[in-house]
Design an enzyme around this catalytic site. Structure first.
Site, PDB file in Angstrom:
ATOM      1  N   HIS A   1       0.820  -1.220   0.000  1.00 25.18           N
ATOM      2  CA  HIS A   1       0.000   0.000   0.000  1.00 25.18           C
ATOM      3  C   HIS A   1       0.852   1.267   0.000  1.00 25.18           C
ATOM      4  CE1 HIS A   1       0.231  -0.048   4.557  1.00 25.18           C
ATOM      5  NE2 HIS A   1       0.291   1.256   4.352  1.00 25.18           N
TER       6      HIS A   1
ATOM      7  N   ASP B   1       0.178  -7.601   1.483  1.00 19.95           N
ATOM      8  CA  ASP B   1       0.542  -6.193   1.644  1.00 19.95           C
ATOM      9  C   ASP B   1       2.062  -6.018   1.726  1.00 19.95           C
ATOM     10  OD1 ASP B   1       0.195  -3.473   1.760  1.00 19.95           O
ATOM     11  OD2 ASP B   1      -0.177  -3.425   3.925  1.00 19.95           O
TER      12      ASP B   1
ATOM     13  N   SER C   1       4.558   2.750   7.748  1.00 15.74           N
ATOM     14  CA  SER C   1       4.288   1.559   6.951  1.00 15.74           C
ATOM     15  C   SER C   1       5.538   1.060   6.235  1.00 15.74           C
ATOM     16  CB  SER C   1       3.222   1.859   5.890  1.00 15.74           C
ATOM     17  OG  SER C   1       1.957   1.918   6.449  1.00 15.74           O
TER      18      SER C   1
END
Length: 319
Positions: A57, A90, A173
């Site tokens: 992402h 992910d 992230s």
């Protein structure tokens, strides 16, 4: 006024400062732009060739012709390109070229992690590079789903996550979660915010709430396997049971819609290898914690009776 003089700036290896000093050269900040979308995330240097692990992402805007800027802790900034990415896990690998002296992040073993172990997180929350936070492992094998904006569910990720209270915010992230020896045990991927939304947002200045002490990381053992497949093949494989689930089922467990591998339509799967399963999403998470070819033990209800079934996981290529 009296003041302490300068002292030795070295810190012991097991301290947060010592862990951070060794790890920072292996951490990068990613700035991604494309299709009128921009964002900031973090990456982990995997090898001297220039392969960098991060979240899917984080880079998805740069995977279709967008631009990826990779900034190292020392200040050097270069362009990056997506080698491979996988929505379901992910995870993504970005590669840089022409950078000398790359230092690979040493990998730990997430199977050795215990609840209560101290951990250190490094990332770029809200674009603030090289930010270090610390906490503990709050829980293991926490089933977490992220994404879900696409109407067909094609953007959903399933995480069998390590939970931590180390502060993680938008921009963390793809960054490392490190144990007390400075070894990578997880890839920080999501937070639970006060508004109860999974996912940690993307990009500096995200309107999403910050950390409330509920962060989630992909265990390094899973991340390592997926990263190796992305580097070697551009795609990763997913372990599958091979059945379709009844998405309208609202009871406890996951109900089978189509028969296969000894399962019958109407069977309700309640446990995987002894771990409870409360929904179809949790079944996917528990399954993807394994590898294709692994043996899986399912507990299910059939006709009002509980029974156990063993099967071998098949393989499917992820997006």
């Amino acid at each position: 006024m009296a003041q302490a003089g300068e002292d030795d700036t070295e810190r012991a290896a097991g301290t947060v400062a010592g862990i951070a000093a060794r790890a920072l050269p292996s951490v990068v900040t990613l700035r991604v732009s494309g299709d009128d979308v921009s964002g900031t995330g973090t990456g982990i240097v995997l090898d001297g060739r220039g392969d960098i692990l991060t979240n899917n992402h984080v880079v998805r805007a740069g995977g279709g012709g967008g631009a990826i800027s990779v900034r190292f802790s020392g200040g050097q900034t270069v362009k990056g390109e997506v080698v491979g990415r996988d929505v379901g896990y992910d995870l993504a690998v970005v590669r840089v070229h022409g950078v000398r002296g790359l230092r690979a992040m040493p990998l730990g073993n997430s199977d050795n992690v215990r609840v209560g172990d101290p951990v250190v997180a490094i990332g770029a929350p809200f674009g603030l590079d090289n930010t270090v936070t610390a906490g503990i492992v709050s829980a293991k094998e926490r089933p977490v789903t992220t994404g879900g904006d696409a109407s067909d569910g094609s953007d959903v990720s399933y995480l069998d996550a390590l939970q931590t209270d180390a502060p993680i915010n938008p921009g963390n992230s793809g960054g490392p979660l490190l144990d007390a020896r400075g070894l990578l045990v997880g890839v920080n991927s999501a937070i639970r915010s006060a508004d109860e939304q999974d996912g940690d947002g993307e990009g500096e200045g995200s309107a999403q709430s910050g950390s409330v002490g509920l962060g989630f990381a992909i265990p390094v053992n899973q991340a390592k396997r997926v990263a190796e497949e992305l580097i070697n093949h551009g795609k990763a494989t997913h372990p599958v049971i091979g059945v379709t689930l009844d998405l309208d089922y609202a009871g406890d467990g996951a109900r089978v819609a189509t028969p296969k591998a000894g399962l019958k339509a109407g069977d309700v799967i309640t446990r995987v290898d002894g771990q409870p399963v409360h929904s179809g999403d949790e079944l996917v998470v528990r399954t993807r914690a394994h590898r294709p070819g692994d043996h899986l033990r399912l507990t299910l209800r059939r006709g009002g009776e509980d029974m156990t079934l063993s099967l071998v996981l098949g393989s499917a290529t992820g997006d």
